[in-house]
Each structure stands twice: as C-alpha cells, then as structure tokens.
Scaffold this motif. Sequence first.
Motif, PDB file in Angstrom:
ATOM      1  N   CYS A 141      11.597 -34.204  12.039  1.00 43.78           N
ATOM      2  CA  CYS A 141      12.374 -34.508  13.237  1.00 43.78           C
ATOM      3  C   CYS A 141      13.840 -34.686  12.855  1.00 43.78           C
ATOM      4  O   CYS A 141      14.158 -34.906  11.677  1.00 43.78           O
ATOM      5  CB  CYS A 141      11.844 -35.753  13.954  1.00 43.78           C
ATOM      6  N   ASP A 147      24.393 -33.033  24.098  1.00 44.37           N
ATOM      7  CA  ASP A 147      23.369 -32.386  24.916  1.00 44.37           C
ATOM      8  C   ASP A 147      22.533 -31.413  24.103  1.00 44.37           C
ATOM      9  O   ASP A 147      23.015 -30.795  23.147  1.00 44.37           O
ATOM     10  CB  ASP A 147      24.026 -31.650  26.086  1.00 44.37           C
ATOM     11  N   VAL A 148      21.268 -31.272  24.486  1.00 48.34           N
ATOM     12  CA  VAL A 148      20.316 -30.401  23.802  1.00 48.34           C
ATOM     13  C   VAL A 148      19.846 -29.332  24.784  1.00 48.34           C
ATOM     14  O   VAL A 148      19.467 -29.652  25.917  1.00 48.34           O
ATOM     15  CB  VAL A 148      19.099 -31.202  23.285  1.00 48.34           C
ATOM     16  N   ALA A 155      12.944 -33.234  23.243  1.00 53.52           N
ATOM     17  CA  ALA A 155      14.056 -34.161  23.045  1.00 53.52           C
ATOM     18  C   ALA A 155      13.746 -35.493  23.715  1.00 53.52           C
ATOM     19  O   ALA A 155      13.486 -35.550  24.916  1.00 53.52           O
ATOM     20  CB  ALA A 155      15.343 -33.572  23.617  1.00 53.52           C
ATOM     21  N   ARG A 156      13.758 -36.547  22.930  1.00 53.48           N
ATOM     22  CA  ARG A 156      13.591 -37.885  23.487  1.00 53.48           C
ATOM     23  C   ARG A 156      14.892 -38.649  23.301  1.00 53.48           C
ATOM     24  O   ARG A 156      15.374 -38.811  22.175  1.00 53.48           O
ATOM     25  CB  ARG A 156      12.450 -38.640  22.798  1.00 53.48           C
ATOM     26  N   ARG A 157      15.452 -39.087  24.392  1.00 53.91           N
ATOM     27  CA  ARG A 157      16.711 -39.821  24.287  1.00 53.91           C
ATOM     28  C   ARG A 157      16.438 -41.240  23.811  1.00 53.91           C
ATOM     29  O   ARG A 157      15.589 -41.941  24.365  1.00 53.91           O
ATOM     30  CB  ARG A 157      17.435 -39.851  25.628  1.00 53.91           C
ATOM     31  N   SER A 160      22.883 -43.997  22.955  1.00 49.24           N
ATOM     32  CA  SER A 160      24.178 -43.378  23.251  1.00 49.24           C
ATOM     33  C   SER A 160      25.136 -43.651  22.105  1.00 49.24           C
ATOM     34  O   SER A 160      25.057 -44.703  21.458  1.00 49.24           O
ATOM     35  CB  SER A 160      24.770 -43.951  24.545  1.00 49.24           C
ATOM     36  N   PRO A 267      25.021 -38.755  24.610  1.00 49.53           N
ATOM     37  CA  PRO A 267      23.609 -39.103  24.436  1.00 49.53           C
ATOM     38  C   PRO A 267      23.139 -38.817  23.018  1.00 49.53           C
ATOM     39  O   PRO A 267      23.629 -37.890  22.360  1.00 49.53           O
ATOM     40  CB  PRO A 267      22.901 -38.193  25.448  1.00 49.53           C
ATOM     41  N   TYR A 269      19.627 -38.085  20.765  1.00 52.95           N
ATOM     42  CA  TYR A 269      18.236 -37.676  20.912  1.00 52.95           C
ATOM     43  C   TYR A 269      17.547 -37.597  19.553  1.00 52.95           C
ATOM     44  O   TYR A 269      18.187 -37.314  18.531  1.00 52.95           O
ATOM     45  CB  TYR A 269      18.135 -36.292  21.560  1.00 52.95           C
ATOM     46  N   LEU A 271      14.700 -35.143  18.033  1.00 52.58           N
ATOM     47  CA  LEU A 271      14.151 -33.830  18.365  1.00 52.58           C
ATOM     48  C   LEU A 271      13.012 -33.477  17.425  1.00 52.58           C
ATOM     49  O   LEU A 271      13.075 -33.763  16.224  1.00 52.58           O
ATOM     50  CB  LEU A 271      15.234 -32.753  18.265  1.00 52.58           C
ATOM     51  N   ARG A 301      21.580 -47.400  24.795  1.00 51.15           N
ATOM     52  CA  ARG A 301      21.678 -46.378  25.843  1.00 51.15           C
ATOM     53  C   ARG A 301      22.448 -46.915  27.052  1.00 51.15           C
ATOM     54  O   ARG A 301      22.198 -48.034  27.515  1.00 51.15           O
ATOM     55  CB  ARG A 301      20.271 -45.935  26.284  1.00 51.15           C
TER      56      ARG A 301
END
Length: 302
Positions: A141, A147-148, A155-157, A160, A267, A269, A271, A301
């Motif tokens: 991971c 942004d993705v 993608a899990r946020r 921030s 953001p 993430y 991945l 976040r």
Amino acid sequence: MDKIKALETFVAVVDTGGFTRAAELLSAPKATISTLVQELETQLGVRLLHRTTRKVTVTADGAAYYERCRRILDDLREADESVSSRQGLPSGRLRVDVPTSMASFLMFTGMSDFLTRYPDISLEMGCSDRVVNMVTEGVDCVIRVGDVSDPTLVARRIGSMQFKTCAARSYVDAHGLPGHPDDLRSHRWVNYFMPGRVAATWDFAKDGQRIELQPEGGLSVNDSNVYEDAVLAGLGIGQLPSFTFECACRAGVLVAVLPDWTTDPLPVYVLFPSNRHLSTKVQAFVEWMAEFFEKTPGLRRV
C-alpha cells in the motif's frame, strides 16, 4: 519437487545473500538448499541466481520471480493466519511507500508505537514522492497526498495535509515580508513539482476572498525533504506542511508569511490495488495510520 519448499528456499537465499546463511535460517543442509534452487531453475528454464565462489546475486529474471514468490508466500501465510488462533496478530513482511517528508515526521512521532504494537510485522518503508507501480514493485500500500484518479486502486481517505506559507528568518531579514499575496510576485519562490507536471498553484483565502497564483522563477524541486531544506536555507518563500513549519517555527528558524491568509488542505489517502485481498497486516497499518492522523494536528481530516 515440493514447489512451495523450493519457493521458500529460493526466497531465503535471496534474503540472506547466500546458500550457507539460507541453510542456517531454514535449518537444512546446504546441499539440500542448492539442489532445490537448481531444480527450480531447471523446471523454469531460466537462471535465477548468479553464483561465484565469493557471492550469490540474483539475475534480472530472478529478481522479478522473487517478488512474485514473496507475494505468494505472504498470501499463503495470510490464509493460514485467517483460520488459525493467530488471527488478529498480523505478521510478516509489509511493504509500504510514504512521501519523504511524512516519512521523516513519522520516524520521530509515531513509528515507535506501530513497531511496538505489531512486533511480528517486518515493515519495509519506501520513502519517495514519485508514483509507485504497486504491482511490479511488490508494494502492499502507499500513502499519497492529493486527488486520486487511478481506477485500479482503492483509495481510503485518512486525513488532510495542511500547509503554511513561510520563509527562513534569514530570508525575511534580507527581503522583508509581503503584506498581500500579490506582493509575492516581487519575492523569490521555492516551488514543488511532480515529474511531468507543472508546479501546483498557490492558493490563499481570507474573508471570502480567494487568490490563486502560479509560481514563476526561483527554485523548483521534486523532493519534499529537499523542498524543506531549500526553504530553511533561505532560498525563497515556500509552503510547507504545518507539522514541519510548527517544529521549525518553535526553533526560531522559520517565520510565517501572510499568516492571516489560509491555504487549502490536501486530502491524504492510503491506496492499494482493487484486485488484491486486503491482508491483516495491511489492515493493521491502514487503521494505525488513520488513528495517527486523527490525533495529530495538521494531519486531522478537515
């Protein structure tokens, strides 16, 4: 030939760098280790290892095969754990990739907690700002900022990234402070760019007013740690992660620039490939990172 045993043997030889140490690791005769690898090469029809009297090195084919073997063995281990009494106690090798500045911050703030909480996980952390090919590079991971858009990734946020516009005290002493974002045009910028992309715009907001500026001139770099170094060296005004700024500000080496103007957070993430089972060790890392971000100012976040 026991194929699984042969794969384990080959991986052990690569990991330890030789047949003797692999034999010690596996508690098997050196001759048995050598025979298993030779049989594996014969079955595949390729040479996996270069052997000399002084050392053993992996071939190009062997390196690619090694990554697949590690994945297979890790998946088997995960399958065993999922139905055994060890479920909930993640173990094994975990390969992640984290932006360099965030990785540096983790070393001083949270990594000790992760290693203590999960002592059976062997963590390999790649530290880079480049886009990693998770499949070909065998990465479980990655943590990425911004942004993705890749549809092959989940993608899990988790948080921030907040930024502060700032400069080294030496730069401020020599060039003064801008009073408005437009005044930045007469200052030196330190810019960050990703390969193949233009430098990101700088945004500022205050009392409903919004201004976006495109950095021009000055110095541009594509490594977040070097970016920080350039700002600290007084080479221009930059926008650093708030966790970096706060530490340097307390030390008296960085000064806030345009403190009444805020910048947009980005953001963050975690991945991982959409077609890959999320193993217990990856789940553990993801949940730990989400917890770490939630309790850390500047990463929570928003």
